[in-house]
Write a protein that holds these residues in place. Structure first.
Motif, PDB file in Angstrom:
ATOM      1  N   ALA A 108       0.808  -0.963   0.369  1.00 59.27           N
ATOM      2  CA  ALA A 108       0.065  -0.336   0.080  1.00 59.27           C
ATOM      3  C   ALA A 108       0.928   1.572   0.380  1.00 59.27           C
ATOM      4  O   ALA A 108       0.149   2.185  -0.355  1.00 59.27           O
ATOM      5  CB  ALA A 108      -0.987   0.282   1.292  1.00 59.27           C
ATOM      6  N   CYS A 109       1.898   1.368   0.926  1.00 59.81           N
ATOM      7  CA  CYS A 109       2.834   2.214   0.438  1.00 59.81           C
ATOM      8  C   CYS A 109       3.265   2.222  -0.547  1.00 59.81           C
ATOM      9  O   CYS A 109       4.027   3.729  -1.207  1.00 59.81           O
ATOM     10  CB  CYS A 109       3.558   1.905   1.890  1.00 59.81           C
ATOM     11  N   ILE A 110       3.616   1.575  -1.140  1.00 60.63           N
ATOM     12  CA  ILE A 110       4.292   1.907  -2.132  1.00 60.63           C
ATOM     13  C   ILE A 110       3.657   2.343  -3.375  1.00 60.63           C
ATOM     14  O   ILE A 110       4.269   3.046  -4.224  1.00 60.63           O
ATOM     15  CB  ILE A 110       4.929   0.208  -2.594  1.00 60.63           C
ATOM     16  N   TYR A 161       6.293   7.451   2.975  1.00 59.03           N
ATOM     17  CA  TYR A 161       5.682   6.425   2.463  1.00 59.03           C
ATOM     18  C   TYR A 161       6.690   5.378   2.253  1.00 59.03           C
ATOM     19  O   TYR A 161       6.577   4.361   2.331  1.00 59.03           O
ATOM     20  CB  TYR A 161       4.913   6.502   0.768  1.00 59.03           C
ATOM     21  N   ALA A 162       7.737   5.818   1.364  1.00 53.86           N
ATOM     22  CA  ALA A 162       8.837   5.103   1.074  1.00 53.86           C
ATOM     23  C   ALA A 162       9.901   4.700   2.800  1.00 53.86           C
ATOM     24  O   ALA A 162       9.411   3.314   2.223  1.00 53.86           O
ATOM     25  CB  ALA A 162      10.233   6.468   0.059  1.00 53.86           C
ATOM     26  N   LEU A 163       9.278   5.319   3.504  1.00 54.65           N
ATOM     27  CA  LEU A 163      10.302   5.028   4.756  1.00 54.65           C
ATOM     28  C   LEU A 163       9.284   3.916   5.409  1.00 54.65           C
ATOM     29  O   LEU A 163       9.365   2.993   6.092  1.00 54.65           O
ATOM     30  CB  LEU A 163      10.516   6.050   5.366  1.00 54.65           C
ATOM     31  N   MET A 164       8.119   4.092   5.468  1.00 52.51           N
ATOM     32  CA  MET A 164       7.375   2.963   6.176  1.00 52.51           C
ATOM     33  C   MET A 164       7.285   1.448   4.852  1.00 52.51           C
ATOM     34  O   MET A 164       7.592   1.079   5.917  1.00 52.51           O
ATOM     35  CB  MET A 164       5.689   3.916   6.160  1.00 52.51           C
ATOM     36  N   PHE A 185       0.582   3.490   7.046  1.00 48.01           N
ATOM     37  CA  PHE A 185       0.077   3.963   5.774  1.00 48.01           C
ATOM     38  C   PHE A 185      -0.873   5.411   6.494  1.00 48.01           C
ATOM     39  O   PHE A 185      -1.007   6.255   5.939  1.00 48.01           O
ATOM     40  CB  PHE A 185      -0.883   2.733   4.792  1.00 48.01           C
ATOM     41  N   ALA A 186      -0.994   5.810   7.128  1.00 48.38           N
ATOM     42  CA  ALA A 186      -2.364   6.268   8.203  1.00 48.38           C
ATOM     43  C   ALA A 186      -1.205   7.314   7.493  1.00 48.38           C
ATOM     44  O   ALA A 186      -2.116   9.344   8.182  1.00 48.38           O
ATOM     45  CB  ALA A 186      -2.920   6.495   8.972  1.00 48.38           C
TER      46      ALA A 186
END
Length: 132
Positions: free
Chosen positions: A10-12, A51-54, A81-82
């Motif tokens: 999801a983050c990607i 987003y990349a870090l998560m 993600f949130a």
């Protein structure tokens, strides 16, 4: 623990979508949309990096080889993600930081991710101490 892979995916996806959005906002401006639609480009960059870090945290926790509690994994995946999504929404809404419902969303995302990350950190610390 496979929920961590879903969180990473999801983050990607959000990472790629935000990259395309920022590229089009800079290279192909649309009069009447740009500056009104994506109002804070710098905040969108913050979301993109977050987003990349998560995604990396999710993948790292999945690949570490230590069984993690499923609830902690869910907290990391959801909170991971949130949290960047806070910045994404803020990039589109100039009054974001003044609206009560977004403050509640932001606080909830911080609480969920904090619980997940602290729990995973605790489990990792226990595993590290046991290995000494």
């Amino acid at each position: 623990m496979s929920v961590l892979l879903l969180g990473a995916a999801a983050c990607i996806l959000a990472l790629i979508l935000s990259a395309w959005l920022m590229t089009f906002a800079r290279w192909f401006p649309i009069e009447g949309v740009d500056g009104k639609f994506l109002v804070d480009y710098k905040t969108m960059i913050r979301a993109h990096v977050d987003y990349a870090l998560m995604a990396l945290f999710n993948l790292g926790f999945y690949g570490i080889g230590i069984d993690l509690p499923i609830v902690a994994c869910w907290c990391v995946a959801i909170g991971g993600f949130a949290n960047p999504t806070v910045f994404t929404i803020a990039a589109f809404d100039t009054d974001f930081w003044r609206k009560a419902h977004w403050r509640v969303y932001t606080a909830a995302s911080f609480v969920v991710s904090t619980i997940g990350f602290l729990w995973v950190g605790y489990v990792l610390a226990q595993a590290g101490l046991a290995a000494l």
